[in-house]
Motif scaffolding. Structure first.
Motif, mmCIF file in Angstrom:
data_model
loop_
_atom_site.group_PDB
_atom_site.id
_atom_site.type_symbol
_atom_site.label_atom_id
_atom_site.label_comp_id
_atom_site.label_asym_id
_atom_site.label_seq_id
_atom_site.Cartn_x
_atom_site.Cartn_y
_atom_site.Cartn_z
ATOM 1 N N GLU A 23 12.649 16.047 8.519
ATOM 2 C CA GLU A 23 12.794 16.639 7.561
ATOM 3 C C GLU A 23 11.358 16.574 6.538
ATOM 4 O O GLU A 23 11.663 17.487 5.742
ATOM 5 C CB GLU A 23 13.982 15.247 6.653
ATOM 6 N N ARG A 24 9.906 16.129 7.298
ATOM 7 C CA ARG A 24 8.861 15.779 7.175
ATOM 8 C C ARG A 24 8.647 17.062 6.465
ATOM 9 O O ARG A 24 7.755 17.499 6.001
ATOM 10 C CB ARG A 24 8.061 15.019 7.847
ATOM 11 N N ARG B 280 0.707 -1.309 0.159
ATOM 12 C CA ARG B 280 -0.062 0.218 -0.066
ATOM 13 C C ARG B 280 0.715 1.096 0.185
ATOM 14 O O ARG B 280 0.627 2.645 -0.834
ATOM 15 C CB ARG B 280 -1.286 0.062 1.204
ATOM 16 N N GLU B 281 1.956 0.856 0.521
ATOM 17 C CA GLU B 281 3.187 2.262 0.355
ATOM 18 C C GLU B 281 3.330 2.568 -0.236
ATOM 19 O O GLU B 281 3.813 3.999 -0.903
ATOM 20 C CB GLU B 281 4.182 1.762 1.748
ATOM 21 N N ASP C 175 9.495 5.087 1.120
ATOM 22 C CA ASP C 175 10.669 4.468 2.418
ATOM 23 C C ASP C 175 10.318 5.804 3.519
ATOM 24 O O ASP C 175 10.816 6.470 3.781
ATOM 25 C CB ASP C 175 12.191 4.715 2.181
ATOM 26 N N PRO C 176 9.249 5.378 4.164
ATOM 27 C CA PRO C 176 9.267 6.675 5.407
ATOM 28 C C PRO C 176 9.641 6.742 6.307
ATOM 29 O O PRO C 176 10.055 7.664 7.077
ATOM 30 C CB PRO C 176 7.569 5.813 5.675
ATOM 31 N N PHE C 177 10.351 5.190 6.479
ATOM 32 C CA PHE C 177 11.403 5.001 7.460
ATOM 33 C C PHE C 177 12.938 6.167 7.559
ATOM 34 O O PHE C 177 13.557 6.117 8.671
ATOM 35 C CB PHE C 177 11.954 4.198 8.156
ATOM 36 N N GLY C 178 13.708 6.293 5.986
ATOM 37 C CA GLY C 178 14.149 7.397 5.153
ATOM 38 C C GLY C 178 13.931 8.368 5.769
ATOM 39 O O GLY C 178 14.726 9.187 5.968
ATOM 40 N N TRP C 179 13.124 8.943 6.490
ATOM 41 C CA TRP C 179 12.316 10.654 6.422
ATOM 42 C C TRP C 179 12.592 10.393 8.065
ATOM 43 O O TRP C 179 11.905 10.129 9.002
ATOM 44 C CB TRP C 179 11.768 10.863 5.576
#
Length: 134
Positions: A109-110, A63-64, A101-105
């Motif tokens: 940063e967001r 889904r991501e 890659d949500p965990f890369g942020w």
């Protein structure tokens, strides 16, 4: 037959008006497509966040990836806005990168990227549909 000089100008004006009508129609189609893509991306993002935010469902990488593709499509549809929409389509592409890659942020940063869902949707809507100010 005597051709009056202004008849050529009238023909040229008629051709120009027809061209402008066609361009306007194409622009309206692009705007409608961008609005549909925006609402789809926003609603599927909200749905995913609601599903995973309650703790009832674990993260779903498929889904991501779909969310990433949806935001990429929105960014692509905003490219035709040129300089006026440059910041917005870049942020939609950043939103796509985030979902890839949500965990890369990190949170900071967001926030700097300006990709908070409601804020981004509001700003895109203001450009695409000025009557839809929220």
């Amino acid at each position: 037959m005597l051709k009056l000089p202004f008849l050529g100008a009238i023909d040229a004006l008629r051709s120009w008006l027809e061209f402008r009508r066609q361009v306007r129609t194409e622009d309206n189609e692009r705007l409608r497509g961008a609005l549909v893509a925006l609402h789809h991306a926003a609603n599927t993002t909200r749905s995913y966040l609601a599903d995973t935010g309650t703790g009832d469902q674990a993260r779903d990488r498929n889904r991501e990836r779909e969310l990433s593709q949806s935001w990429e499509e929105v960014g692509g549809r905003l490219l035709h806005l040129g300089d006026e929409g440059r910041d917005l389509y870049k942020r939609c592409f950043d939103k796509a990168t985030y979902w890839a890659d949500p965990f890369g942020w990190r949170g900071s940063e967001r926030r700097r990227a300006g990709i908070a869902l409601d804020k981004l949707v509001k700003e895109v809507l203001e450009i695409l549909d000025p009557d839809e100010r929220r």
